[in-house]
Motif scaffolding. Structure first.
Motif, PDB file in Angstrom:
ATOM      1  N   ALA A 169      -4.579  -5.797  -6.607  1.00  0.00           N
ATOM      2  CA  ALA A 169      -3.802  -5.104  -6.465  1.00  0.00           C
ATOM      3  C   ALA A 169      -3.021  -3.609  -7.685  1.00  0.00           C
ATOM      4  O   ALA A 169      -2.573  -3.104  -6.912  1.00  0.00           O
ATOM      5  CB  ALA A 169      -1.879  -6.504  -6.631  1.00  0.00           C
ATOM      6  N   ARG A 170      -3.490  -4.094  -8.626  1.00  0.00           N
ATOM      7  CA  ARG A 170      -3.731  -2.725  -9.874  1.00  0.00           C
ATOM      8  C   ARG A 170      -4.611  -1.430  -9.148  1.00  0.00           C
ATOM      9  O   ARG A 170      -4.063  -1.016  -9.594  1.00  0.00           O
ATOM     10  CB  ARG A 170      -3.936  -3.451 -11.062  1.00  0.00           C
ATOM     11  CG  ARG A 170      -2.903  -4.417 -11.743  1.00  0.00           C
ATOM     12  CD  ARG A 170      -3.306  -4.506 -13.161  1.00  0.00           C
ATOM     13  NE  ARG A 170      -4.281  -5.127 -13.703  1.00  0.00           N
ATOM     14  CZ  ARG A 170      -4.113  -6.186 -13.354  1.00  0.00           C
ATOM     15  NH1 ARG A 170      -3.759  -7.223 -13.794  1.00  0.00           N
ATOM     16  NH2 ARG A 170      -6.136  -6.315 -14.226  1.00  0.00           N
ATOM     17  N   ALA A 171      -5.292  -1.742  -8.727  1.00  0.00           N
ATOM     18  CA  ALA A 171      -6.802  -1.510  -8.460  1.00  0.00           C
ATOM     19  C   ALA A 171      -5.710  -0.317  -7.043  1.00  0.00           C
ATOM     20  O   ALA A 171      -6.383   1.052  -7.424  1.00  0.00           O
ATOM     21  CB  ALA A 171      -7.532  -1.179  -8.291  1.00  0.00           C
ATOM     22  N   THR A 172      -4.651  -0.780  -6.201  1.00  0.00           N
ATOM     23  CA  THR A 172      -5.100  -0.128  -5.080  1.00  0.00           C
ATOM     24  C   THR A 172      -3.797   0.209  -5.502  1.00  0.00           C
ATOM     25  O   THR A 172      -3.328   1.103  -4.369  1.00  0.00           O
ATOM     26  CB  THR A 172      -5.337  -1.405  -3.930  1.00  0.00           C
ATOM     27  OG1 THR A 172      -4.993  -2.338  -3.913  1.00  0.00           O
ATOM     28  CG2 THR A 172      -7.221  -1.490  -3.712  1.00  0.00           C
ATOM     29  N   GLY A 173      -2.968  -0.948  -5.406  1.00  0.00           N
ATOM     30  CA  GLY A 173      -1.001  -0.493  -5.570  1.00  0.00           C
ATOM     31  C   GLY A 173      -0.858  -0.147  -3.813  1.00  0.00           C
ATOM     32  O   GLY A 173      -0.664  -1.016  -3.180  1.00  0.00           O
ATOM     33  N   LEU A 176      -3.466  -1.179  -0.923  1.00  0.00           N
ATOM     34  CA  LEU A 176      -3.585  -2.512  -0.777  1.00  0.00           C
ATOM     35  C   LEU A 176      -1.590  -2.858   0.479  1.00  0.00           C
ATOM     36  O   LEU A 176      -1.970  -3.562   1.677  1.00  0.00           O
ATOM     37  CB  LEU A 176      -2.976  -3.159  -1.976  1.00  0.00           C
ATOM     38  CG  LEU A 176      -2.769  -5.178  -1.464  1.00  0.00           C
ATOM     39  CD1 LEU A 176      -4.028  -5.490  -0.260  1.00  0.00           C
ATOM     40  CD2 LEU A 176      -2.683  -6.042  -2.664  1.00  0.00           C
ATOM     41  N   ALA A 177      -0.472  -2.776  -0.055  1.00  0.00           N
ATOM     42  CA  ALA A 177       0.474  -2.645   1.010  1.00  0.00           C
ATOM     43  C   ALA A 177       0.489  -1.781   2.505  1.00  0.00           C
ATOM     44  O   ALA A 177       0.307  -2.244   3.528  1.00  0.00           O
ATOM     45  CB  ALA A 177       1.314  -1.736   0.474  1.00  0.00           C
ATOM     46  N   ALA A 178      -0.436  -0.363   2.569  1.00  0.00           N
ATOM     47  CA  ALA A 178       0.047   0.319   3.109  1.00  0.00           C
ATOM     48  C   ALA A 178      -1.318  -0.356   4.468  1.00  0.00           C
ATOM     49  O   ALA A 178      -1.306  -1.087   5.559  1.00  0.00           O
ATOM     50  CB  ALA A 178      -0.710   1.344   3.588  1.00  0.00           C
ATOM     51  N   GLN A 180      -1.765  -3.663   4.721  1.00  0.00           N
ATOM     52  CA  GLN A 180      -1.671  -5.546   5.173  1.00  0.00           C
ATOM     53  C   GLN A 180      -0.880  -4.479   5.824  1.00  0.00           C
ATOM     54  O   GLN A 180      -0.352  -5.473   7.278  1.00  0.00           O
ATOM     55  CB  GLN A 180      -0.522  -5.443   4.104  1.00  0.00           C
ATOM     56  CG  GLN A 180      -1.324  -6.255   3.365  1.00  0.00           C
ATOM     57  CD  GLN A 180      -0.698  -7.071   1.725  1.00  0.00           C
ATOM     58  OE1 GLN A 180       0.519  -6.306   1.447  1.00  0.00           O
ATOM     59  NE2 GLN A 180      -1.023  -8.028   1.157  1.00  0.00           N
ATOM     60  N   SER A 181      -0.389  -3.408   6.070  1.00  0.00           N
ATOM     61  CA  SER A 181       0.887  -3.027   7.120  1.00  0.00           C
ATOM     62  C   SER A 181      -0.147  -2.456   8.149  1.00  0.00           C
ATOM     63  O   SER A 181       0.672  -2.578   9.666  1.00  0.00           O
ATOM     64  CB  SER A 181       2.242  -1.878   6.724  1.00  0.00           C
ATOM     65  OG  SER A 181       2.738  -1.700   7.203  1.00  0.00           O
ATOM     66  N   SER A 182      -0.377  -1.611   8.693  1.00  0.00           N
ATOM     67  CA  SER A 182      -1.513  -1.232   9.489  1.00  0.00           C
ATOM     68  C   SER A 182      -2.321  -2.715   9.934  1.00  0.00           C
ATOM     69  O   SER A 182      -2.595  -2.667  11.436  1.00  0.00           O
ATOM     70  CB  SER A 182      -2.841  -0.718   8.861  1.00  0.00           C
ATOM     71  OG  SER A 182      -3.326  -1.244   7.774  1.00  0.00           O
ATOM     72  N   LEU A 183      -2.835  -4.210   9.915  1.00  0.00           N
ATOM     73  CA  LEU A 183      -2.852  -4.722  10.314  1.00  0.00           C
ATOM     74  C   LEU A 183      -2.095  -5.820  10.728  1.00  0.00           C
ATOM     75  O   LEU A 183      -1.969  -6.710  11.025  1.00  0.00           O
ATOM     76  CB  LEU A 183      -4.120  -5.368   9.137  1.00  0.00           C
ATOM     77  CG  LEU A 183      -5.732  -4.914   8.619  1.00  0.00           C
ATOM     78  CD1 LEU A 183      -6.223  -5.907   7.961  1.00  0.00           C
ATOM     79  CD2 LEU A 183      -6.177  -4.765  10.262  1.00  0.00           C
ATOM     80  N   GLY A 184      -0.724  -5.638  10.545  1.00  0.00           N
ATOM     81  CA  GLY A 184       0.543  -6.869  10.622  1.00  0.00           C
ATOM     82  C   GLY A 184       0.236  -6.435  12.565  1.00  0.00           C
ATOM     83  O   GLY A 184       0.521  -7.614  12.843  1.00  0.00           O
ATOM     84  N   PRO A 185       0.053  -5.196  12.943  1.00  0.00           N
ATOM     85  CA  PRO A 185       0.304  -5.570  14.630  1.00  0.00           C
ATOM     86  C   PRO A 185      -0.745  -6.369  14.817  1.00  0.00           C
ATOM     87  O   PRO A 185      -0.814  -6.969  16.001  1.00  0.00           O
ATOM     88  CB  PRO A 185       0.642  -3.805  15.054  1.00  0.00           C
ATOM     89  CG  PRO A 185       0.865  -3.495  13.786  1.00  0.00           C
ATOM     90  CD  PRO A 185       0.195  -4.277  12.201  1.00  0.00           C
TER      91      PRO A 185
END
Length: 227
Positions: A169-173, A176-178, A180-185
């Motif tokens: 989480a620290r390294a990607t910031g 990581l959220a992007a 996760q969001s891209s894989l949600g669908p």
């Protein structure tokens, strides 16, 4: 002779007094800030304000510095639990271990290798083993060894997984959220196929706990299994 049994060098007139405890404390601070890769005899000597050769009066090599550091962390853990109740003692030790590992993330990197045999590590091991030996489901030495093995395997895996997640989480910031969001669908489409019903239940209906709650619940599950 192990570093813990060798006598401290005799004090000598020097601008910067040293001791193994002072060396360990400085090494812990360096590793906390820069990780184990950022720890070397030269960098440690610089942080202490001495030449590298001074350190060799106290430690033979970098491995002994790591031994001192690890035992310094166990000193933070060693006071957990009073031994009056086996389960409360084990829980206190393991929660305190997690707290120390989160403060000193490098500590988890050194778990699971060679045994830790410093005086504070032995004290923690004694408290844990003595408490588990009183558990209702532990009868005899063989069962105690299996119980300790299961508990230690859980601890190592849980701590390394949590710390790896923190580091990622620290390294990607925001990356990581992007991600996760891209894989949600995609994940939604895959679960909607009905081919993964148990995974779907876990994702949709399962409890989404914070790391501390997850650790506490899983630790209780391990202790329930032991008893």
């Amino acid at each position: 002779m192990p570093v813990w049994e060798r006598p401290e060098p005799q004090p000598r007139a020097a601008p910067v007094p040293l001791s193994r405890a002072k060396i360990a404390a400085a090494a812990v601070r360096l590793a906390d800030e820069h990780g184990l890769d950022g720890l070397s005899v030269r960098k440690l000597a610089g942080a202490l304000g001495v030449g590298p050769m001074r350190l060799y009066d106290y430690v033979a090599n970098r491995a002994e510095i790591l031994d001192l550091m690890v035992d310094a962390v166990y000193a933070e853990i060693a006071q957990a639990g009073d031994g009056s109740d086996w389960r409360a003692t084990v829980l206190a030790i393991k929660h305190r271990t997690r707290g120390s590992a989160l403060r000193h993330e490098w500590f988890a990197d050194l778990l699971g290798g060679r045994p830790h045999l410093g005086p504070n590590a032995l004290a923690v091991g004694e408290s844990t083993a003595a408490a588990l030996s009183q558990a209702p489901g532990v009868r005899g030495l063989d069962e105690l060894q299996r119980a300790l093995g299961a508990l230690n395997a859980f601890m190592i895996g849980a701590l390394r997984a949590e710390i790896a997640e923190r580091r990622t989480a620290r390294a990607t910031g925001t990356e990581l959220a992007a991600w996760q969001s891209s894989l949600g669908p995609y994940l939604t489409r895959m679960l909607d196929t009905g081919r993964y019903p148990t995974v779907a239940r876990l994702v949709i209906d399962g409890a989404h706990l914070d790391p501390g709650e997850t650790f506490a619940r899983n630790l209780e599950t391990v202790l329930n299994g032991i008893t």
